[in-house]
Design a protein around this motif. Sequence first.
Motif, PDB file in Angstrom:
ATOM      1  N   ARG A  32      30.601  24.117 -48.629  1.00 47.23           N
ATOM      2  CA  ARG A  32      29.208  24.407 -48.887  1.00 47.23           C
ATOM      3  C   ARG A  32      28.338  23.182 -48.657  1.00 47.23           C
ATOM      4  NH1 ARG A  32      28.915  28.330 -54.178  1.00 47.23           N
ATOM      5  NH2 ARG A  32      30.863  29.479 -53.798  1.00 47.23           N
ATOM      6  N   LEU A  33      27.049  23.433 -48.662  1.00 47.13           N
ATOM      7  CA  LEU A  33      26.085  22.351 -48.662  1.00 47.13           C
ATOM      8  C   LEU A  33      25.666  22.031 -50.090  1.00 47.13           C
ATOM      9  CD1 LEU A  33      25.904  23.065 -45.611  1.00 47.13           C
ATOM     10  CD2 LEU A  33      23.455  22.595 -45.770  1.00 47.13           C
ATOM     11  N   MET A  34      25.448  20.762 -50.334  1.00 46.19           N
ATOM     12  CA  MET A  34      24.827  20.333 -51.567  1.00 46.19           C
ATOM     13  C   MET A  34      23.372  20.022 -51.272  1.00 46.19           C
ATOM     14  SD  MET A  34      27.261  20.591 -53.719  1.00 46.19           S
ATOM     15  CE  MET A  34      26.389  19.869 -55.114  1.00 46.19           C
ATOM     16  N   ALA A  35      22.511  20.426 -52.172  1.00 41.46           N
ATOM     17  CA  ALA A  35      21.085  20.312 -51.912  1.00 41.46           C
ATOM     18  C   ALA A  35      20.339  19.817 -53.135  1.00 41.46           C
ATOM     19  CB  ALA A  35      20.510  21.661 -51.470  1.00 41.46           C
ATOM     20  N   TRP A  36      19.162  19.297 -52.880  1.00 45.04           N
ATOM     21  CA  TRP A  36      18.205  18.957 -53.911  1.00 45.04           C
ATOM     22  C   TRP A  36      16.933  19.761 -53.695  1.00 45.04           C
ATOM     23  CZ3 TRP A  36      19.192  15.954 -58.103  1.00 45.04           C
ATOM     24  CH2 TRP A  36      20.324  15.136 -58.045  1.00 45.04           C
ATOM     25  N   PHE A  37      16.444  20.331 -54.770  1.00 41.35           N
ATOM     26  CA  PHE A  37      15.164  21.002 -54.812  1.00 41.35           C
ATOM     27  C   PHE A  37      14.301  20.332 -55.871  1.00 41.35           C
ATOM     28  CE2 PHE A  37      17.753  24.061 -52.710  1.00 41.35           C
ATOM     29  CZ  PHE A  37      16.922  24.912 -52.002  1.00 41.35           C
ATOM     30  N   ALA A  50      19.415  18.528 -48.084  1.00 43.34           N
ATOM     31  CA  ALA A  50      20.743  19.108 -48.203  1.00 43.34           C
ATOM     32  C   ALA A  50      21.719  18.352 -47.324  1.00 43.34           C
ATOM     33  CB  ALA A  50      20.729  20.591 -47.816  1.00 43.34           C
ATOM     34  N   ARG A  51      22.972  18.362 -47.730  1.00 46.05           N
ATOM     35  CA  ARG A  51      24.019  17.653 -47.002  1.00 46.05           C
ATOM     36  C   ARG A  51      25.352  18.356 -47.218  1.00 46.05           C
ATOM     37  NH1 ARG A  51      24.902  11.995 -45.516  1.00 46.05           N
ATOM     38  NH2 ARG A  51      27.144  11.543 -45.461  1.00 46.05           N
ATOM     39  N   SER A  52      26.097  18.526 -46.125  1.00 47.67           N
ATOM     40  CA  SER A  52      27.452  19.006 -46.255  1.00 47.67           C
ATOM     41  C   SER A  52      28.316  17.897 -46.821  1.00 47.67           C
ATOM     42  CB  SER A  52      27.991  19.467 -44.900  1.00 47.67           C
ATOM     43  OG  SER A  52      28.066  18.382 -43.993  1.00 47.67           O
ATOM     44  N   TRP A  53      29.444  18.262 -47.415  1.00 46.20           N
ATOM     45  CA  TRP A  53      30.335  17.250 -47.969  1.00 46.20           C
ATOM     46  C   TRP A  53      30.827  16.288 -46.902  1.00 46.20           C
ATOM     47  CZ3 TRP A  53      30.870  15.648 -52.707  1.00 46.20           C
ATOM     48  CH2 TRP A  53      30.573  16.513 -53.759  1.00 46.20           C
ATOM     49  N   ARG A  57      26.167  17.552 -41.426  1.00 46.13           N
ATOM     50  CA  ARG A  57      24.917  18.290 -41.417  1.00 46.13           C
ATOM     51  C   ARG A  57      24.026  17.814 -42.553  1.00 46.13           C
ATOM     52  NH1 ARG A  57      24.192  24.861 -42.164  1.00 46.13           N
ATOM     53  NH2 ARG A  57      21.931  24.921 -41.726  1.00 46.13           N
ATOM     54  N   THR A  58      22.839  17.398 -42.214  1.00 47.19           N
ATOM     55  CA  THR A  58      21.847  17.007 -43.201  1.00 47.19           C
ATOM     56  C   THR A  58      20.508  17.617 -42.824  1.00 47.19           C
ATOM     57  OG1 THR A  58      21.334  14.940 -42.039  1.00 47.19           O
ATOM     58  CG2 THR A  58      22.985  14.839 -43.781  1.00 47.19           C
ATOM     59  N   ILE A  59      19.735  17.940 -43.830  1.00 45.26           N
ATOM     60  CA  ILE A  59      18.406  18.503 -43.636  1.00 45.26           C
ATOM     61  C   ILE A  59      17.471  17.841 -44.641  1.00 45.26           C
ATOM     62  CG2 ILE A  59      17.012  20.601 -43.498  1.00 45.26           C
ATOM     63  CD1 ILE A  59      19.663  22.189 -43.410  1.00 45.26           C
ATOM     64  N   ALA A  69      17.036   9.936 -49.179  1.00 41.75           N
ATOM     65  CA  ALA A  69      18.319  10.059 -48.515  1.00 41.75           C
ATOM     66  C   ALA A  69      19.324  10.719 -49.450  1.00 41.75           C
ATOM     67  CB  ALA A  69      18.836   8.699 -48.063  1.00 41.75           C
ATOM     68  N   ILE A  70      20.022  11.708 -48.940  1.00 42.94           N
ATOM     69  CA  ILE A  70      21.052  12.380 -49.714  1.00 42.94           C
ATOM     70  C   ILE A  70      22.412  11.841 -49.292  1.00 42.94           C
ATOM     71  CG2 ILE A  70      21.168  14.324 -48.092  1.00 42.94           C
ATOM     72  CD1 ILE A  70      21.724  16.129 -50.525  1.00 42.94           C
TER      73      ILE A  70
END
Length: 121
Positions: A32-37, A50-53, A57-59, A69-70
Amino acid sequence: QVQLVESGGGLVQAGGSLRLSCAVSGRTFNDRLMAWFRQAPGNEREFVAARSWSGLRTIYADSVKGRFAISRDNAKNTVYLQMNSLKPEDTAVYYCAAGRGGVGAHDYDYWGQGTQVTVSS
């Protein structure tokens, strides 16, 4: 049980920095992706990053590109959000989340309780 626990929020002056942490327990999220809202008073919850483990992939939301930065620490099973050059507009409750991806809150299955970030002028 799955838990996401945020920490690291606080009060900072504009231009300052904070690093938020999201400790993950009870489940691995390598698929999964981990994200911050974040959600400010009177506003809808908005996507931040968001960032994959794997980190492949980062967004980032346009509003935080170049400033936030995540990242993750696999050994600690923790996801971080480094926030630099903070602005008063960044003031919000910040939430970490895990999901299949995307930039919508409904794309995420697990949520932390949030940590308050307040940026003063």
